[in-house]
Motif scaffolding. Structure first.
Motif, PDB file in Angstrom:
ATOM      1  N   SER A  79       0.844  -1.202   0.000  1.00 45.12           N
ATOM      2  CA  SER A  79       0.000   0.000   0.000  1.00 45.12           C
ATOM      3  C   SER A  79       0.874   1.245   0.000  1.00 45.12           C
ATOM      4  CB  SER A  79      -0.918   0.004   1.226  1.00 45.12           C
ATOM      5  OG  SER A  79      -0.163  -0.028   2.428  1.00 45.12           O
ATOM      6  N   SER A  83      -0.913   8.054  -2.141  1.00 50.49           N
ATOM      7  CA  SER A  83      -1.536   7.914  -3.461  1.00 50.49           C
ATOM      8  C   SER A  83      -2.788   7.049  -3.433  1.00 50.49           C
ATOM      9  CB  SER A  83      -0.536   7.299  -4.446  1.00 50.49           C
ATOM     10  OG  SER A  83      -0.296   5.929  -4.135  1.00 50.49           O
ATOM     11  N   ARG A  85      -2.652   3.945  -3.873  1.00 49.88           N
ATOM     12  CA  ARG A  85      -2.396   2.827  -4.776  1.00 49.88           C
ATOM     13  C   ARG A  85      -2.005   1.575  -3.996  1.00 49.88           C
ATOM     14  NH1 ARG A  85       1.767   2.980  -9.300  1.00 49.88           N
ATOM     15  NH2 ARG A  85       3.166   3.280  -7.514  1.00 49.88           N
ATOM     16  N   GLU A  97       0.638  -2.286 -11.078  1.00 54.09           N
ATOM     17  CA  GLU A  97      -0.362  -1.648 -10.238  1.00 54.09           C
ATOM     18  C   GLU A  97      -1.541  -2.586 -10.067  1.00 54.09           C
ATOM     19  OE1 GLU A  97      -2.996   2.464 -10.013  1.00 54.09           O
ATOM     20  OE2 GLU A  97      -1.023   2.466 -10.964  1.00 54.09           O
ATOM     21  N   THR A 100      -6.317   1.143  -7.232  1.00 55.31           N
ATOM     22  CA  THR A 100      -6.375   2.254  -6.286  1.00 55.31           C
ATOM     23  C   THR A 100      -7.603   2.094  -5.420  1.00 55.31           C
ATOM     24  OG1 THR A 100      -5.241   3.742  -7.827  1.00 55.31           O
ATOM     25  CG2 THR A 100      -6.498   4.759  -6.048  1.00 55.31           C
TER      26      THR A 100
END
Length: 377
Positions: A79, A83, A85, A97, A100
């Motif tokens: 984590s 952001s 993300r 990625e 999110t």
């Protein structure tokens, strides 16, 4: 190796009831009478342990990695606090990625914080996240598929008090299959002693966010009197350790008991009263400011922010005196350390730096994940 022995105080459990304990809050104090800076046999045990190997970079270019949670395939989900993300880091360091988390409001120490992978991930594909939202801190459950990323966020717990600091945020599944969460007092220290409030607590819940059977107060609260819990870990015997920030004097490692009162705000560090459960390790705040925690290789590993070091605390396996003297590793070499997680199989721990959090001095490749091998032979 950069190994140094710090000035940590190991608080023997036998000393919990000793009298004549000096007031600790507000300034560092010497160990109370009856305590020692090294548990019996600590030096011999430390010498027996194999020193860890030198850290190697697993991934770089991250921004405030707050937590690391391993998937069954050996990859890790990481984590990023600010952001929102979640990044998947493969065992070979390749990063992608994962998605999110929606609704994250990153202010002060808040943002996307803890992650936990369901112990039944092979069946339910569930991943949990603790984060700061607009009005509160909350825990959500999501589905994760490496091909499709994160999806279907469902709030399972909300209403956890938030603030610019003291948001807690660590979550982890225990050996009993229940989900545990460390919370902070959100700057309202009186809440830590209120067993009806989730602030300043360790919470225990089912995977659906309901109070777990056997909780001492009939709600989510498992233990109370905490200031800001950001580390949770269990040894091989199921003994639970909680790691928390002190205020001005002492950071703590505690053995967590159901219904235990750990003293905040009445006590910071060792209270020496039957009313409170005393910590098994204390540090001055400049030595630690401890965050992530993990058990591997017979030791509890604790990442230190202000202390800029990785603490190794050898475990005895005993209820009476469960720890030996802590060792400070890699002091000042990598800056602020926030996350630590045991690699599946226990051959290494992964450690995340936190030099982009506004309080560090980031290098060009920060923030990083480091792999520390535990048996380099």
């Amino acid at each position: 190796m950069g190994v140094r022995t710090g000035a940590a105080t190991v608080a023997l459990l036998l000393a919990a009831g000793c009298s004549g304990v000096p007031e600790q809050a507000g300034a560092p104090a010497s160990p109370p009478a009856g305590q020692t800076s090294e548990a019996t046999g600590g030096a011999e045990e430390r010498d027996r342990l194999i020193p860890p190997g030198e850290p190697v970079d697993v991934a770089a270019g991250l921004r405030v990695p707050w937590d690391v949670a391993f998937l069954p395939d050996g990859a890790a989900l990481v984590s990023e606090r600010d952001s929102g993300r979640v990044v998947r880091v493969a065992p070979d360091g390749a990063t992608t990625e994962a998605g999110t988390v929606g609704g994250v409001v990153a202010e002060g120490e808040g943002g996307l914080l803890g992650l936990a992978v369901s112990p039944s991930y092979a069946e339910d594909s569930a991943v949990y996240a603790y984060f700061t939202a607009a009005e509160d801190n909350r825990i959500v459950r999501m589905a994760y598929d490496p091909a499709d990323g994160l999806s279907g966020a469902e709030v399972i717990v909300d209403g956890l008090p938030k603030a610019g600091n003291h948001n807690g945020g660590r979550i982890a599944f225990g050996p009993d299959g229940m989900l545990y969460a460390g919370t902070g007092d959100a700057g309202r220290e009186e809440l830590a002693q209120d067993t009806g409030s989730p602030a300043g607590k360790i919470l225990r819940m089912t995977p659906d966010g309901e109070p777990a059977e056997g909780n001492p107060f009939g709600n989510l609260v498992y233990s109370y009197g905490h200031r800001n819990v950001q580390g949770l870990a269990w040894d091989e015997d199921g003994r639970m350790f909680g790691v928390e920030f002190g205020q001005d004097a002492f950071d703590e490692v505690n053995v967590i008991e159901p219904g235990g009162n750990y003293g905040w705000p009445e006590v910071e560090g060792v209270g020496g009263s039957d009313e409170y459960v005393d910590p098994v390790v204390t540090w001055t705040t400049d030595e630690a400011s401890p965050s992530g925690a993990a058990v591997a290789g017979g030791s509890l590993w604790v990442a230190a922010l202000r202390g800029e070091r990785l603490w190794r605390i050898p475990l005895t396996g005993a209820d009476d005196g469960p720890v030996y003297e802590p060792e400070a590793l890699f002091v000042g070499e990598y800056g602020r350390l926030r996350a630590v997680a045991a690699e599946p199989g226990g051959d290494a721990v992964w450690v995340g730096t936190s030099n982009h959090d506004g309080r560090g001095a980031p290098a060009g490749d920060d923030d990083r994940l480091l792999r520390v091998p535990l048996d380099p032979r």
